[in-house]
Design a protein around this motif. Structure first.
Motif, PDB file in Angstrom:
ATOM      1  N   PRO A 125       0.834  -1.204   0.000  1.00  0.00           N
ATOM      2  CA  PRO A 125       0.000   0.000   0.000  1.00  0.00           C
ATOM      3  C   PRO A 125       0.873   1.259   0.000  1.00  0.00           C
ATOM      4  N   SER A 126       0.410   2.275  -0.705  1.00  0.00           N
ATOM      5  CA  SER A 126       1.193   3.498  -0.810  1.00  0.00           C
ATOM      6  C   SER A 126       0.278   4.691  -0.634  1.00  0.00           C
ATOM      7  N   ALA A 127       0.887   5.852  -0.600  1.00  0.00           N
ATOM      8  CA  ALA A 127       0.111   7.089  -0.505  1.00  0.00           C
ATOM      9  C   ALA A 127       0.704   8.108  -1.455  1.00  0.00           C
ATOM     10  N   LEU A 128      -0.173   8.766  -2.186  1.00  0.00           N
ATOM     11  CA  LEU A 128       0.238   9.914  -2.988  1.00  0.00           C
ATOM     12  C   LEU A 128       0.121  11.152  -2.105  1.00  0.00           C
ATOM     13  N   VAL A 129       1.207  11.909  -2.032  1.00  0.00           N
ATOM     14  CA  VAL A 129       1.214  13.193  -1.315  1.00  0.00           C
ATOM     15  C   VAL A 129       1.570  14.269  -2.334  1.00  0.00           C
ATOM     16  N   PHE A 130       0.880  15.390  -2.293  1.00  0.00           N
ATOM     17  CA  PHE A 130       1.221  16.467  -3.238  1.00  0.00           C
ATOM     18  C   PHE A 130       1.015  17.814  -2.557  1.00  0.00           C
ATOM     19  N   ASN A 131       1.699  18.820  -3.090  1.00  0.00           N
ATOM     20  CA  ASN A 131       1.442  20.171  -2.597  1.00  0.00           C
ATOM     21  C   ASN A 131       1.859  21.241  -3.594  1.00  0.00           C
ATOM     22  N   VAL A 132       1.152  22.353  -3.480  1.00  0.00           N
ATOM     23  CA  VAL A 132       1.479  23.597  -4.174  1.00  0.00           C
ATOM     24  C   VAL A 132       1.276  24.699  -3.144  1.00  0.00           C
ATOM     25  N   GLY A 133       2.336  25.455  -2.836  1.00  0.00           N
ATOM     26  CA  GLY A 133       2.202  26.512  -1.831  1.00  0.00           C
ATOM     27  C   GLY A 133       2.690  26.058  -0.468  1.00  0.00           C
TER      28      GLY A 133
END
Ligand code: MG
Length: 290
Positions: A112-120
């Motif tokens: 199992p994995s997790a996508l993490v993302f960000n802008v700012g």
């Protein structure tokens, strides 16, 4: 045996702002926090737009839902960026934008994995093995000065440009989303938050709170209360996601790299671009153009 998620979320206008321009989504498997900003102060519209775009990832059919693909998530963020930029061209909404950070657990992946993302500068943290780690990196003037070694952490807290972000949705600049694919483990406690939390509550106190055995909703409530007790100068939004259960094949170590992967997006090369800092706080905003 598989992994389960428990989550909690809370947002608060804080003690100084007239309006809450943060927004969040906490509907598995999509968790996100957005912190809006705007010339005529319609940051709440921009934040809501990216949250609603991410909400379209949730399949109304439930049990038959296909696993969410990373590229589809990032495409929704890009779609929101374009839509906010278009809306921002209307005089009533001039210059609006938003940050966004997100967590999308992919429980059906092996491991199992997790996508993490960000802008700012909205942040994603992971509390694991009794250690709090900031996963996302702020796109902010202060972060760039820290990276360049021109200021230290104490100076960053008092820096006059501490509210200025260098990337946002709706800016009209080519969008550059930072994202990570990380393993997911039982016992993980993820935290997504707007800067209204971290302005008032230091990382040690956040870690202490997350270490406590309280349920996710209670943890979110208490973190917001800590920020209010600390002064509540900004809107505060917190999403806490707990991972429980077991995986048949334990994952390898969490990717130790700190550099985000770049989303594969057809834009101009990075070195063609000049970041356009945007004012984050109402008191620092430039007057609206006529
Ligand atoms: Mg904020």
């Amino acid at each position: 045996m598989s992994l389960d998620l428990r989550w909690g979320a809370r947002t608060d206008t804080g003690l100084r702002r007239a309006r809450n321009e943060d927004a969040y989504l906490a509907e598995p498997p999509v968790f996100a926090v957005a912190d809006g900003m705007g010339g005529h102060a319609r940051g709440d519209v921009a934040a809501a737009m990216v949250v609603e775009a991410l909400r379209t990832l949730l399949d109304a059919d439930g049990l038959d839902a296909a696993p969410i693909q990373r590229a589809v998530v990032l495409d929704e963020v890009r779609n929101a960026d374009q839509a906010i930029h278009r809306a921002g061209n209307q005089p009533a909404e001039a210059g609006m934008g938003t940050t966004v950070c997100g967590l999308v657990p992919m429980l059906e992946e092996v491991p199992p994995s997790a996508l993490v993302f960000n802008v700012g500068d909205s942040r994603v943290y992971l509390h694991r093995d009794d250690t709090l780690r900031q996963v996302s990196r702020d796109h902010s003037v202060v972060q760039e000065l820290l990276d360049a070694g021109r200021i230290d952490a104490a100076e960053a807290e008092l820096h006059p440009q501490r509210n200025v972000v260098t990337r946002s949705l709706g800016s009209g600049e080519p969008l550059d989303i930072d994202w990570w694919s990380l393993d997911l483990r039982p016992g993980d406690r993820w935290l997504l938050c707007s800067d209204g939390l971290v302005k008032e509550v230091g990382p040690d106190r956040i870690a202490d709170l997350l270490r406590s055995e309280v349920a996710a909703q209670q943890a979110a409530d208490r973190l917001v209360q800590l920020a209010l007790d600390g002064g509540g100068r900004d809107n505060i939004t917190v999403v806490v996601v707990d991972v429980s259960g077991a995986v048949p094949h334990p994952a390898a170590d969490l990717d130790a790299g700190t550099n985000p992967r770049r989303a594969p997006v057809a834009t101009q090369p990075r070195n063609d671009r000049q970041p356009q800092p945007l004012a984050r706080s109402l008191e620092q905003e430039a007057p609206a153009s006529p």
